[in-house]
Design a protein around this motif. Structure first.
Motif, PDB file in Angstrom:
ATOM      1  N   TYR A  39     -25.679  10.298 -46.364  1.00  0.00           N
ATOM      2  CA  TYR A  39     -24.367   9.928 -45.821  1.00  0.00           C
ATOM      3  C   TYR A  39     -23.337   9.691 -46.923  1.00  0.00           C
ATOM      4  CZ  TYR A  39     -26.989   9.804 -41.565  1.00  0.00           C
ATOM      5  OH  TYR A  39     -27.788  10.171 -40.508  1.00  0.00           O
ATOM      6  N   ASN A  40     -23.650  10.187 -48.129  1.00  0.00           N
ATOM      7  CA  ASN A  40     -22.738  10.161 -49.265  1.00  0.00           C
ATOM      8  C   ASN A  40     -22.174   8.767 -49.552  1.00  0.00           C
ATOM      9  OD1 ASN A  40     -21.620  11.551 -51.403  1.00  0.00           O
ATOM     10  ND2 ASN A  40     -19.710  11.952 -50.310  1.00  0.00           N
ATOM     11  N   ILE A  41     -23.062   7.784 -49.529  1.00  0.00           N
ATOM     12  CA  ILE A  41     -22.667   6.410 -49.841  1.00  0.00           C
ATOM     13  C   ILE A  41     -23.172   6.087 -51.245  1.00  0.00           C
ATOM     14  CG2 ILE A  41     -22.907   3.984 -49.192  1.00  0.00           C
ATOM     15  CD1 ILE A  41     -23.444   4.999 -46.290  1.00  0.00           C
ATOM     16  N   LYS A  42     -22.261   5.828 -52.139  1.00  0.00           N
ATOM     17  CA  LYS A  42     -22.618   5.525 -53.533  1.00  0.00           C
ATOM     18  C   LYS A  42     -22.939   4.047 -53.717  1.00  0.00           C
ATOM     19  CE  LYS A  42     -21.762   9.679 -55.092  1.00  0.00           C
ATOM     20  NZ  LYS A  42     -22.744  10.581 -54.596  1.00  0.00           N
ATOM     21  N   GLU A  43     -22.164   3.204 -53.073  1.00  0.00           N
ATOM     22  CA  GLU A  43     -22.373   1.769 -53.152  1.00  0.00           C
ATOM     23  C   GLU A  43     -21.646   1.101 -51.991  1.00  0.00           C
ATOM     24  OE1 GLU A  43     -19.049  -0.047 -56.055  1.00  0.00           O
ATOM     25  OE2 GLU A  43     -20.529   1.215 -57.061  1.00  0.00           O
ATOM     26  N   PHE A  44     -22.021  -0.140 -51.724  1.00  0.00           N
ATOM     27  CA  PHE A  44     -21.338  -0.906 -50.685  1.00  0.00           C
ATOM     28  C   PHE A  44     -20.222  -1.699 -51.339  1.00  0.00           C
ATOM     29  CE2 PHE A  44     -25.815  -0.675 -49.181  1.00  0.00           C
ATOM     30  CZ  PHE A  44     -25.585   0.140 -48.073  1.00  0.00           C
ATOM     31  N   ASN A  45     -19.048  -1.689 -50.725  1.00  0.00           N
ATOM     32  CA  ASN A  45     -17.911  -2.437 -51.268  1.00  0.00           C
ATOM     33  C   ASN A  45     -17.972  -3.919 -50.924  1.00  0.00           C
ATOM     34  OD1 ASN A  45     -16.596  -0.197 -52.492  1.00  0.00           O
ATOM     35  ND2 ASN A  45     -16.014   0.484 -50.437  1.00  0.00           N
ATOM     36  N   ASN A  46     -18.718  -4.235 -49.883  1.00  0.00           N
ATOM     37  CA  ASN A  46     -18.866  -5.635 -49.476  1.00  0.00           C
ATOM     38  C   ASN A  46     -20.102  -5.781 -48.596  1.00  0.00           C
ATOM     39  OD1 ASN A  46     -18.110  -4.985 -46.701  1.00  0.00           O
ATOM     40  ND2 ASN A  46     -16.022  -4.747 -47.506  1.00  0.00           N
ATOM     41  N   LEU A  47     -20.444  -7.004 -48.268  1.00  0.00           N
ATOM     42  CA  LEU A  47     -21.640  -7.270 -47.471  1.00  0.00           C
ATOM     43  C   LEU A  47     -21.526  -6.723 -46.052  1.00  0.00           C
ATOM     44  CD1 LEU A  47     -22.595 -10.872 -48.643  1.00  0.00           C
ATOM     45  CD2 LEU A  47     -23.737  -8.723 -49.190  1.00  0.00           C
ATOM     46  N   ASP A  48     -20.296  -6.659 -45.537  1.00  0.00           N
ATOM     47  CA  ASP A  48     -20.113  -6.104 -44.190  1.00  0.00           C
ATOM     48  C   ASP A  48     -20.510  -4.631 -44.140  1.00  0.00           C
ATOM     49  OD1 ASP A  48     -19.229  -8.502 -43.109  1.00  0.00           O
ATOM     50  OD2 ASP A  48     -17.105  -8.036 -43.441  1.00  0.00           O
ATOM     51  N   GLU A  49     -20.147  -3.873 -45.166  1.00  0.00           N
ATOM     52  CA  GLU A  49     -20.536  -2.453 -45.229  1.00  0.00           C
ATOM     53  C   GLU A  49     -22.054  -2.305 -45.296  1.00  0.00           C
ATOM     54  OE1 GLU A  49     -18.685  -0.217 -48.348  1.00  0.00           O
ATOM     55  OE2 GLU A  49     -16.667  -0.540 -47.553  1.00  0.00           O
ATOM     56  N   LYS A  50     -22.670  -3.139 -46.099  1.00  0.00           N
ATOM     57  CA  LYS A  50     -24.131  -3.100 -46.207  1.00  0.00           C
ATOM     58  C   LYS A  50     -24.765  -3.433 -44.855  1.00  0.00           C
ATOM     59  CE  LYS A  50     -28.016  -5.131 -48.710  1.00  0.00           C
ATOM     60  NZ  LYS A  50     -28.434  -6.072 -49.745  1.00  0.00           N
ATOM     61  N   TYR A  51     -24.268  -4.470 -44.215  1.00  0.00           N
ATOM     62  CA  TYR A  51     -24.783  -4.870 -42.904  1.00  0.00           C
ATOM     63  C   TYR A  51     -24.641  -3.730 -41.898  1.00  0.00           C
ATOM     64  CZ  TYR A  51     -25.342  -7.271 -38.475  1.00  0.00           C
ATOM     65  OH  TYR A  51     -25.763  -7.618 -37.223  1.00  0.00           O
ATOM     66  N   GLU A  52     -23.485  -3.097 -41.868  1.00  0.00           N
ATOM     67  CA  GLU A  52     -23.243  -2.001 -40.911  1.00  0.00           C
ATOM     68  C   GLU A  52     -24.156  -0.808 -41.179  1.00  0.00           C
ATOM     69  OE1 GLU A  52     -21.516  -2.049 -38.072  1.00  0.00           O
ATOM     70  OE2 GLU A  52     -21.152  -4.162 -38.547  1.00  0.00           O
ATOM     71  N   PHE A  53     -24.388  -0.502 -42.451  1.00  0.00           N
ATOM     72  CA  PHE A  53     -25.296   0.592 -42.793  1.00  0.00           C
ATOM     73  C   PHE A  53     -26.701   0.295 -42.273  1.00  0.00           C
ATOM     74  CE2 PHE A  53     -28.639   2.156 -45.619  1.00  0.00           C
ATOM     75  CZ  PHE A  53     -28.420   3.527 -45.559  1.00  0.00           C
ATOM     76  N   TYR A  54     -27.221  -0.874 -42.606  1.00  0.00           N
ATOM     77  CA  TYR A  54     -28.579  -1.221 -42.179  1.00  0.00           C
ATOM     78  C   TYR A  54     -28.671  -1.346 -40.659  1.00  0.00           C
ATOM     79  CZ  TYR A  54     -30.527  -1.695 -46.814  1.00  0.00           C
ATOM     80  OH  TYR A  54     -30.996  -1.427 -48.062  1.00  0.00           O
ATOM     81  N   LYS A  55     -27.642  -1.902 -40.054  1.00  0.00           N
ATOM     82  CA  LYS A  55     -27.640  -2.036 -38.594  1.00  0.00           C
ATOM     83  C   LYS A  55     -27.744  -0.655 -37.935  1.00  0.00           C
ATOM     84  CE  LYS A  55     -24.984  -3.950 -34.805  1.00  0.00           C
ATOM     85  NZ  LYS A  55     -23.832  -4.707 -34.375  1.00  0.00           N
ATOM     86  N   LYS A  56     -27.062   0.298 -38.509  1.00  0.00           N
ATOM     87  CA  LYS A  56     -27.029   1.650 -37.942  1.00  0.00           C
ATOM     88  C   LYS A  56     -28.317   2.435 -38.209  1.00  0.00           C
ATOM     89  CE  LYS A  56     -23.853   5.534 -37.600  1.00  0.00           C
ATOM     90  NZ  LYS A  56     -22.550   6.041 -38.025  1.00  0.00           N
ATOM     91  N   TYR A  57     -28.929   2.248 -39.391  1.00  0.00           N
ATOM     92  CA  TYR A  57     -30.009   3.144 -39.814  1.00  0.00           C
ATOM     93  C   TYR A  57     -31.398   2.525 -39.998  1.00  0.00           C
ATOM     94  CZ  TYR A  57     -26.103   6.261 -40.718  1.00  0.00           C
ATOM     95  OH  TYR A  57     -24.980   7.025 -40.583  1.00  0.00           O
ATOM     96  N   ILE A  58     -31.541   1.201 -39.991  1.00  0.00           N
ATOM     97  CA  ILE A  58     -32.821   0.610 -40.379  1.00  0.00           C
ATOM     98  C   ILE A  58     -33.971   0.995 -39.451  1.00  0.00           C
ATOM     99  CG2 ILE A  58     -32.508  -1.633 -39.227  1.00  0.00           C
ATOM    100  CD1 ILE A  58     -34.181  -0.974 -42.660  1.00  0.00           C
ATOM    101  N   ASP A  59     -33.733   1.105 -38.165  1.00  0.00           N
ATOM    102  CA  ASP A  59     -34.820   1.505 -37.264  1.00  0.00           C
ATOM    103  C   ASP A  59     -35.240   2.945 -37.525  1.00  0.00           C
ATOM    104  OD1 ASP A  59     -35.328  -0.880 -35.776  1.00  0.00           O
ATOM    105  OD2 ASP A  59     -33.457  -0.556 -34.676  1.00  0.00           O
ATOM    106  N   ASP A  60     -34.276   3.810 -37.767  1.00  0.00           N
ATOM    107  CA  ASP A  60     -34.586   5.206 -38.075  1.00  0.00           C
ATOM    108  C   ASP A  60     -35.296   5.314 -39.425  1.00  0.00           C
ATOM    109  OD1 ASP A  60     -34.439   7.949 -37.211  1.00  0.00           O
ATOM    110  OD2 ASP A  60     -32.975   8.261 -38.829  1.00  0.00           O
ATOM    111  N   ILE A  61     -34.841   4.541 -40.387  1.00  0.00           N
ATOM    112  CA  ILE A  61     -35.509   4.504 -41.698  1.00  0.00           C
ATOM    113  C   ILE A  61     -36.960   4.077 -41.510  1.00  0.00           C
ATOM    114  CG2 ILE A  61     -35.621   3.197 -43.869  1.00  0.00           C
ATOM    115  CD1 ILE A  61     -32.495   3.259 -43.851  1.00  0.00           C
ATOM    116  N   THR A  62     -37.186   3.041 -40.718  1.00  0.00           N
ATOM    117  CA  THR A  62     -38.546   2.536 -40.492  1.00  0.00           C
ATOM    118  C   THR A  62     -39.434   3.606 -39.868  1.00  0.00           C
ATOM    119  OG1 THR A  62     -37.818   0.242 -40.330  1.00  0.00           O
ATOM    120  CG2 THR A  62     -39.912   0.781 -39.275  1.00  0.00           C
ATOM    121  N   LYS A  63     -38.919   4.337 -38.914  1.00  0.00           N
ATOM    122  CA  LYS A  63     -39.710   5.395 -38.256  1.00  0.00           C
ATOM    123  C   LYS A  63     -40.125   6.487 -39.234  1.00  0.00           C
ATOM    124  CE  LYS A  63     -37.234   4.856 -33.948  1.00  0.00           C
ATOM    125  NZ  LYS A  63     -36.137   5.409 -33.163  1.00  0.00           N
TER     126      LYS A  63
END
Length: 180
Positions: A39-63
């Motif tokens: 998803y062409n993400i180099k780094e998170f600019n803040n904790l909200d961005e990190k939270y949104e990334f994990y919220k969106k993808y963590i279940d898929d990552i786990t699978k």
């Protein structure tokens, strides 16, 4: 338990072994990097961005997690004469279903854990190991190993180096260590 070996009785020791999940059994960091690149993400600019990334993808990552070499085979061998416990910091912080998707991953891959304990952070892992009378703890994070070792529990630091901790670099080495 006792078993006969050509007329000689040998005591089989049953150890209680606690093992971390992320970056110990499965290559979570590698999979997260793969998703960040995808998803062409180099780094998170803040904790909200990190939270949104994990919220969106963590279940898929786990699978889609990949195991470290030999881990399933070694866990199955270890489970023959030992009790295995999964002790992880994973929680439903990023996803209401992360615990469920983690359990599904474990069941789908037939990992032989007697119990799974979630939401154990640093000192929490040490307390949980003490409660469960764990004999050996395996984790990739040195702080967890330090806290557990303070309780007098043998620890193996997986694929990481830190003074005064036994470092182990493969699941075959873990098997050799346990089998002595």
């Amino acid at each position: 338990t006792r078993r006969s070996n050509k007329g000689i009785f040998k005591v089989i020791f049953k150890m209680r072994i606690a093992i971390d999940f992320d970056d110990t059994i499965v290559k979570t960091s590698d999979k997260v990097k793969e998703y960040l690149n995808k998803y062409n993400i180099k780094e998170f600019n803040n904790l909200d961005e990190k939270y949104e990334f994990y919220k969106k993808y963590i279940d898929d990552i786990t699978k889609n997690l990949d195991f470290f070499d030999d881990v399933v085979d070694v866990l199955n061998k270890l489970s023959i004469n030992n009790e295995l416990y999964l002790i992880t910091a994973r929680s439903n912080y990023y996803s209401d279903s992360l615990k469920d998707s983690t359990i599904k991953f474990i069941k789908d891959n037939k990992l032989p854990f007697k119990e799974i304990h979630f939401e154990c952070y640093e000192i929490g892992k040490a307390i949980k190991c003490e409660e469960l009378n764990i004999d050996l703890f395996i984790d990739d994070y040195y702080v967890n190993c330090l806290e557990v070792s303070k309780k007098g529990i043998d620890t193996l630091l997986f694929k990481n180096e830190y003074d005064n901790l036994k470092t182990i670099n493969s699941w075959q080495d873990i098997l050799k260590y346990v089998e002595g």
